[in-house]
Design a protein around this motif. Structure first.
Motif, PDB file in Angstrom:
ATOM      1  N   PHE A  49     -16.591 -15.647  30.003  1.00 37.28           N
ATOM      2  CA  PHE A  49     -15.155 -15.821  30.240  1.00 37.28           C
ATOM      3  C   PHE A  49     -14.352 -14.539  30.439  1.00 37.28           C
ATOM      4  O   PHE A  49     -13.196 -14.616  30.877  1.00 37.28           O
ATOM      5  N   LEU A  50     -14.915 -13.377  30.140  1.00 36.80           N
ATOM      6  CA  LEU A  50     -14.115 -12.162  30.236  1.00 36.80           C
ATOM      7  C   LEU A  50     -13.830 -11.796  31.686  1.00 36.80           C
ATOM      8  O   LEU A  50     -14.742 -11.701  32.507  1.00 36.80           O
ATOM      9  N   GLN A  51     -12.555 -11.586  31.982  1.00 33.02           N
ATOM     10  CA  GLN A  51     -12.117 -11.070  33.274  1.00 33.02           C
ATOM     11  C   GLN A  51     -11.220  -9.865  32.998  1.00 33.02           C
ATOM     12  O   GLN A  51     -10.172 -10.000  32.389  1.00 33.02           O
ATOM     13  N   GLY A  52     -11.657  -8.711  33.425  1.00 35.27           N
ATOM     14  CA  GLY A  52     -10.903  -7.501  33.125  1.00 35.27           C
ATOM     15  C   GLY A  52     -11.222  -7.008  31.730  1.00 35.27           C
ATOM     16  O   GLY A  52     -12.362  -7.035  31.282  1.00 35.27           O
ATOM     17  N   ASN A  53     -10.191  -6.548  31.028  1.00 35.00           N
ATOM     18  CA  ASN A  53     -10.368  -5.993  29.688  1.00 35.00           C
ATOM     19  C   ASN A  53     -10.023  -7.038  28.621  1.00 35.00           C
ATOM     20  O   ASN A  53      -9.097  -7.831  28.807  1.00 35.00           O
ATOM     21  N   PRO A  54     -10.739  -7.032  27.498  1.00 30.94           N
ATOM     22  CA  PRO A  54     -10.462  -8.034  26.459  1.00 30.94           C
ATOM     23  C   PRO A  54      -9.155  -7.748  25.732  1.00 30.94           C
ATOM     24  O   PRO A  54      -8.892  -6.623  25.325  1.00 30.94           O
ATOM     25  N   THR A  55      -8.334  -8.757  25.585  1.00 35.46           N
ATOM     26  CA  THR A  55      -7.099  -8.652  24.817  1.00 35.46           C
ATOM     27  C   THR A  55      -7.365  -9.127  23.389  1.00 35.46           C
ATOM     28  O   THR A  55      -8.421  -9.694  23.081  1.00 35.46           O
ATOM     29  N   GLU A  56      -6.392  -8.921  22.523  1.00 34.44           N
ATOM     30  CA  GLU A  56      -6.507  -9.428  21.151  1.00 34.44           C
ATOM     31  C   GLU A  56      -6.664 -10.947  21.165  1.00 34.44           C
ATOM     32  O   GLU A  56      -7.470 -11.504  20.407  1.00 34.44           O
ATOM     33  N   GLU A  57      -5.912 -11.620  22.033  1.00 35.78           N
ATOM     34  CA  GLU A  57      -6.015 -13.076  22.133  1.00 35.78           C
ATOM     35  C   GLU A  57      -7.415 -13.494  22.571  1.00 35.78           C
ATOM     36  O   GLU A  57      -7.997 -14.430  22.017  1.00 35.78           O
ATOM     37  N   PHE A  58      -7.964 -12.804  23.560  1.00 36.08           N
ATOM     38  CA  PHE A  58      -9.300 -13.148  24.045  1.00 36.08           C
ATOM     39  C   PHE A  58     -10.341 -12.981  22.940  1.00 36.08           C
ATOM     40  O   PHE A  58     -11.195 -13.856  22.741  1.00 36.08           O
ATOM     41  N   GLU A  87     -13.348 -24.343   9.016  1.00 38.39           N
ATOM     42  CA  GLU A  87     -12.647 -24.689   7.779  1.00 38.39           C
ATOM     43  C   GLU A  87     -11.938 -23.480   7.188  1.00 38.39           C
ATOM     44  O   GLU A  87     -10.943 -23.618   6.465  1.00 38.39           O
ATOM     45  N   ASN A  88     -12.456 -22.287   7.480  1.00 38.91           N
ATOM     46  CA  ASN A  88     -11.854 -21.051   6.985  1.00 38.91           C
ATOM     47  C   ASN A  88     -11.671 -20.082   8.158  1.00 38.91           C
ATOM     48  O   ASN A  88     -12.368 -19.071   8.257  1.00 38.91           O
ATOM     49  N   PRO A  89     -10.741 -20.386   9.054  1.00 35.74           N
ATOM     50  CA  PRO A  89     -10.579 -19.549  10.254  1.00 35.74           C
ATOM     51  C   PRO A  89     -10.065 -18.158   9.914  1.00 35.74           C
ATOM     52  O   PRO A  89      -9.297 -17.983   8.964  1.00 35.74           O
ATOM     53  N   VAL A  90     -10.514 -17.179  10.680  1.00 34.30           N
ATOM     54  CA  VAL A  90     -10.068 -15.807  10.466  1.00 34.30           C
ATOM     55  C   VAL A  90      -9.632 -15.199  11.790  1.00 34.30           C
ATOM     56  O   VAL A  90      -9.997 -15.679  12.869  1.00 34.30           O
ATOM     57  N   GLN A  91      -8.846 -14.154  11.690  1.00 36.69           N
ATOM     58  CA  GLN A  91      -8.397 -13.396  12.853  1.00 36.69           C
ATOM     59  C   GLN A  91      -8.995 -12.000  12.771  1.00 36.69           C
ATOM     60  O   GLN A  91      -8.973 -11.362  11.715  1.00 36.69           O
ATOM     61  N   ALA A  92      -9.510 -11.520  13.885  1.00 32.99           N
ATOM     62  CA  ALA A  92     -10.016 -10.161  13.936  1.00 32.99           C
ATOM     63  C   ALA A  92      -8.856  -9.184  14.011  1.00 32.99           C
ATOM     64  O   ALA A  92      -7.809  -9.475  14.583  1.00 32.99           O
ATOM     65  N   GLU A  93      -9.035  -8.027  13.420  1.00 34.20           N
ATOM     66  CA  GLU A  93      -8.083  -6.928  13.564  1.00 34.20           C
ATOM     67  C   GLU A  93      -8.510  -6.133  14.795  1.00 34.20           C
ATOM     68  O   GLU A  93      -9.638  -5.633  14.857  1.00 34.20           O
ATOM     69  N   VAL A  94      -7.621  -6.016  15.777  1.00 35.26           N
ATOM     70  CA  VAL A  94      -7.973  -5.449  17.084  1.00 35.26           C
ATOM     71  C   VAL A  94      -7.155  -4.178  17.341  1.00 35.26           C
ATOM     72  O   VAL A  94      -5.942  -4.152  17.110  1.00 35.26           O
ATOM     73  N   THR A  95      -7.833  -3.137  17.836  1.00 32.10           N
ATOM     74  CA  THR A  95      -7.180  -1.862  18.154  1.00 32.10           C
ATOM     75  C   THR A  95      -7.674  -1.372  19.506  1.00 32.10           C
ATOM     76  O   THR A  95      -8.879  -1.420  19.781  1.00 32.10           O
ATOM     77  N   LEU A  96      -6.750  -0.908  20.342  1.00 28.81           N
ATOM     78  CA  LEU A  96      -7.110  -0.298  21.617  1.00 28.81           C
ATOM     79  C   LEU A  96      -6.987   1.216  21.486  1.00 28.81           C
ATOM     80  O   LEU A  96      -5.918   1.733  21.170  1.00 28.81           O
ATOM     81  N   ILE A  97      -8.089   1.936  21.731  1.00 26.80           N
ATOM     82  CA  ILE A  97      -8.110   3.391  21.667  1.00 26.80           C
ATOM     83  C   ILE A  97      -8.045   3.936  23.090  1.00 26.80           C
ATOM     84  O   ILE A  97      -8.974   3.728  23.886  1.00 26.80           O
ATOM     85  N   THR A  98      -6.951   4.613  23.432  1.00 22.26           N
ATOM     86  CA  THR A  98      -6.811   5.200  24.771  1.00 22.26           C
ATOM     87  C   THR A  98      -7.033   6.710  24.766  1.00 22.26           C
ATOM     88  O   THR A  98      -7.220   7.312  25.817  1.00 22.26           O
TER      89      THR A  98
END
Length: 267
Positions: free
Chosen positions: A68-77, A175-186
């Motif tokens: 499914f990735l098109q381009g660069n991955p976003t936090e949402e992706f 049952e225990n959903p989690v969110q990843a912590e996402v950082t973009l390093i430029t």
């Protein structure tokens, strides 16, 4: 931004445990400078459950990216990829009830055209080194780190704390959903190193020791050997890591920017 990597080096070893509950993607023997996606997972759940959890997470995340990735991955992706992985856990546990309770950490790095995207869940860690200096370090989702933030314990007490291995976030199912912590390093330059590892490596190295290691003017292969030897001698846990060197970085110029520059050169 065109980031050209050197040869990545990876290790995924059983260490002092009876079985290896760590998994990595890609496998060490097939990793190449053309690789864009890197994953380290450290399974929890005991017996073979952790081993299944980490392997299933690596496979599911890779599948989602490649499909499914098109381009660069976003936090949402990335968090959609995590949700997909959680649903895969549900499916596995539904068919294998004894696996209920399995979970895994995640450290993910993607080499994109906008920089390096880092994402993590739990206490598997990602570093960016420049001449031995730590420019970026992910913050563990762990009990001891929370206690440090609250002022309950001092940073130097973390390594000896009886609950140092308790994590607050892990991929385990819907049952225990989690969110990843996402950082973009430029801020990426030639000579930088990105280092990903499971917590078994941190039994052998603190930040100061890692900085000293990456300050050395040696090959990536020798760096791998030094980390591997230390882990073999000290770690009582499974240990996995990637050493990812940056060889070159070139800024890409868009067609629009090129046309405008060409036009203004005649004014």
């Amino acid at each position: 931004m065109d980031i050209m990597m050197g040869q990545p080096f990876a290790v995924c070893e059983r260490g002092g445990r009876l079985n290896n509950e760590d998994s990595v993607y890609p496998q060490p023997e097939v990793s190449s400078p053309k690789q864009r996606l890197f994953i380290v997972c450290d399974g929890v759940g005991g017996s073979e459950k952790g081993e299944i959890a980490s392997a299933l997470a690596c496979e599911s995340l890779q599948t989602y990216f490649s499909s499914f990735l098109q381009g660069n991955p976003t936090e949402e992706f990335i968090n959609q990829a995590v949700k997909y992985t959680e649903s895969r856990f549900d499916d596995f546990v539904s068919s294998n009830p004894s696996a209920k309770g399995m979970a895994t950490t995640m450290a993910l790095l993607y080499v994109g055209t906008n920089g390096m995207t880092l994402a993590h869940i739990g206490d598997s860690r990602i570093y960016q080194f420049r001449k031995g200096q730590i420019l970026h370090e992910t913050v563990d989702h762990s009990l001891v780190n929370s206690l440090v933030k609250l002022g309950r314990i001092k940073p130097e007490e973390v390594s000896s704390h009886p609950q140092k291995n308790v994590i607050l976030k892990a991929i385990s199912g819907t049952e225990n959903p989690v969110q990843a912590e996402v950082t973009l390093i430029t801020n990426v330059t030639p000579g930088d190193y990105f280092f990903m590892c499971s917590d078994g490596v941190m039994e052998c190295f603190d930040d100061k020791a890692l900085s000293g290691l990456f300050e050395k003017n040696v090959s990536s292969d020798l760096l791998k050997t030094e980390v591997l030897e230390a882990c073999n001698n000290i770690s009582r846990d499974n240990f996995s890591f990637f050493i990812i060197p940056v060889n070159n970085v070139q800024e890409t110029v868009s067609i629009k920017h090129f046309i405008l520059s060409f036009f203004y050169s005649f004014i």
